[in-house]
Design a protein around this motif. Structure first.
Motif, short mmCIF file in Angstrom:
data_model
loop_
_atom_site.label_atom_id
_atom_site.label_comp_id
_atom_site.label_asym_id
_atom_site.label_seq_id
_atom_site.Cartn_x
_atom_site.Cartn_y
_atom_site.Cartn_z
N ALA A 1 46.50 36.12 36.70
CA ALA A 1 46.92 36.60 38.03
C ALA A 1 47.16 38.09 37.92
N HIS A 2 47.27 38.74 39.03
CA HIS A 2 47.65 40.15 39.06
C HIS A 2 49.13 40.21 39.37
N TYR A 3 49.84 41.11 38.71
CA TYR A 3 51.29 41.16 38.90
C TYR A 3 51.70 41.41 40.35
N THR A 4 50.82 41.91 41.17
CA THR A 4 51.15 42.15 42.57
C THR A 4 50.91 40.94 43.45
N ASP A 5 50.39 39.86 42.89
CA ASP A 5 50.07 38.69 43.71
C ASP A 5 51.30 38.10 44.39
N LYS A 6 52.49 38.33 43.87
CA LYS A 6 53.73 37.83 44.47
C LYS A 6 54.32 38.85 45.45
N LEU A 7 53.54 39.83 45.81
CA LEU A 7 54.00 40.92 46.68
C LEU A 7 54.65 40.43 47.96
N MET A 8 54.11 39.42 48.57
CA MET A 8 54.57 39.00 49.87
C MET A 8 55.93 38.29 49.83
N ASP A 9 56.40 37.88 48.63
CA ASP A 9 57.71 37.25 48.58
C ASP A 9 58.82 38.27 48.28
N ASN A 10 58.48 39.55 48.46
CA ASN A 10 59.42 40.67 48.33
C ASN A 10 59.93 40.90 46.92
N PRO B 1 33.17 46.79 36.33
CA PRO B 1 33.62 47.60 37.46
C PRO B 1 34.25 46.80 38.59
N THR B 2 33.71 45.62 38.88
CA THR B 2 34.24 44.82 39.98
C THR B 2 35.67 44.38 39.70
N GLU B 3 35.95 43.92 38.47
CA GLU B 3 37.30 43.52 38.10
C GLU B 3 38.26 44.72 38.17
N TYR B 4 37.82 45.86 37.66
CA TYR B 4 38.65 47.07 37.70
C TYR B 4 38.98 47.43 39.14
N LEU B 5 37.96 47.45 40.01
CA LEU B 5 38.18 47.85 41.40
C LEU B 5 39.07 46.87 42.15
N GLU B 6 38.93 45.58 41.87
CA GLU B 6 39.80 44.59 42.51
C GLU B 6 41.25 44.80 42.08
N GLY B 7 41.47 45.03 40.78
CA GLY B 7 42.82 45.25 40.28
C GLY B 7 43.43 46.53 40.82
N ILE B 8 42.65 47.59 40.87
CA ILE B 8 43.16 48.88 41.33
C ILE B 8 43.46 48.82 42.82
N HIS B 9 42.64 48.09 43.57
CA HIS B 9 42.89 47.91 45.01
C HIS B 9 44.26 47.25 45.21
N LYS B 10 44.55 46.22 44.42
CA LYS B 10 45.84 45.55 44.52
C LYS B 10 46.99 46.47 44.14
N GLN B 11 46.79 47.33 43.14
CA GLN B 11 47.85 48.25 42.75
C GLN B 11 48.13 49.28 43.86
N PHE B 12 47.07 49.82 44.46
CA PHE B 12 47.29 50.75 45.58
C PHE B 12 48.00 50.04 46.73
N LYS B 13 47.59 48.82 47.04
CA LYS B 13 48.25 48.05 48.10
C LYS B 13 49.74 47.85 47.78
N TYR B 14 50.04 47.60 46.53
CA TYR B 14 51.42 47.42 46.09
C TYR B 14 52.25 48.67 46.38
N TYR B 15 51.74 49.83 46.00
CA TYR B 15 52.50 51.07 46.23
C TYR B 15 52.58 51.40 47.72
N GLN B 16 51.53 51.12 48.46
CA GLN B 16 51.59 51.29 49.91
C GLN B 16 52.72 50.42 50.47
N SER B 17 52.79 49.18 50.03
CA SER B 17 53.81 48.25 50.50
C SER B 17 55.22 48.71 50.13
N LEU B 18 55.41 49.24 48.93
CA LEU B 18 56.74 49.74 48.54
C LEU B 18 57.20 50.84 49.49
#
Length: 192
Positions: free
Chosen positions: A179-188, A3-20
């Motif tokens: 790594a998570h595919y969203t980890d490069k989020l900050m480099d646009n 569950p912890t791995e799933y929640l960490e990954g899903i948190h990053k995915q939601f952050k990614y879509y928020q950022s888009l």
């Protein structure tokens, strides 16, 4: 996956879509956020308002009450009554904050709690995945509308056209790693 791995990954995915969504809105004027193709279509402001309403309903008391709250006024979410970018961003941020607070309340001890949406039982992963799919659908609409409006001034939120080979070359120069595919989020750029 635990569950912890799933929640960490899903948190990053939601952050990614928020950022888009936010990176799209940042490229547009206030007036452009309210542009509608026709009276039957939705503006970025209307889509954002709908996302806010859905998030508030689904994520408030996530583990204890039905995700379709009695106080939700879904049809009103599609009314064009937001007047400023500031008002739009307040709703946008309020919805995402509600979502992230609810995600933060989930842990290994309550991960098997059933969640209901309109009286239909969901596992936590089913409920979360349902919302991730819904939000990515609407954020995709926001990005598409933004790109149409911005035209030539649009700054890509992903790998720009014609740059795939260069991007892949840089990625494959790195050793294999986790790594998570969203980890490069900050480099646009993203791996999409």
């Amino acid at each position: 996956m635990n569950p912890t791995e799933y929640l960490e990954g899903i948190h990053k995915q939601f952050k990614y879509y928020q950022s888009l969504g936010e990176r799209t809105m940042a490229q547009l004027t206030e007036e452009q956020l309210f542009w509608q193709y026709n009276e039957d279509s939705n503006s970025i402001a209307i889509i954002s308002k709908h996302l806010w309403g859905n998030m508030k309903s689904r994520w408030t008391d996530f583990l204890t009450t039905d995700g379709e709250k009695e106080w939700r006024m879904r049809d009103a979410e599609f009314e064009d009554d937001i007047k400023t970018k500031e008002e739009l961003l307040i709703k946008w941020n309020d919805g995402w904050q509600c979502l992230f607070e609810a995600l933060g309340s989930i842990n290994e001890t309550n991960f098997n709690t059933p969640v209901y949406i309109r009286n239909i039982e969901h596992s936590i992963t089913e409920a979360i995945n349902r919302q991730l799919a819904h939000y990515s659908y609407h954020v995709g609409q926001i990005v598409f509308i933004g790109k149409m409006i911005a035209g030539q001034s649009w700054q890509s939120l992903s790998i720009p056209k014609g740059d795939s080979s260069l991007y892949n070359k840089k990625r494959f120069e790195q050793p294999k790693h986790k790594a998570h595919y969203t980890d490069k989020l900050m480099d646009n750029t993203s791996d999409q």
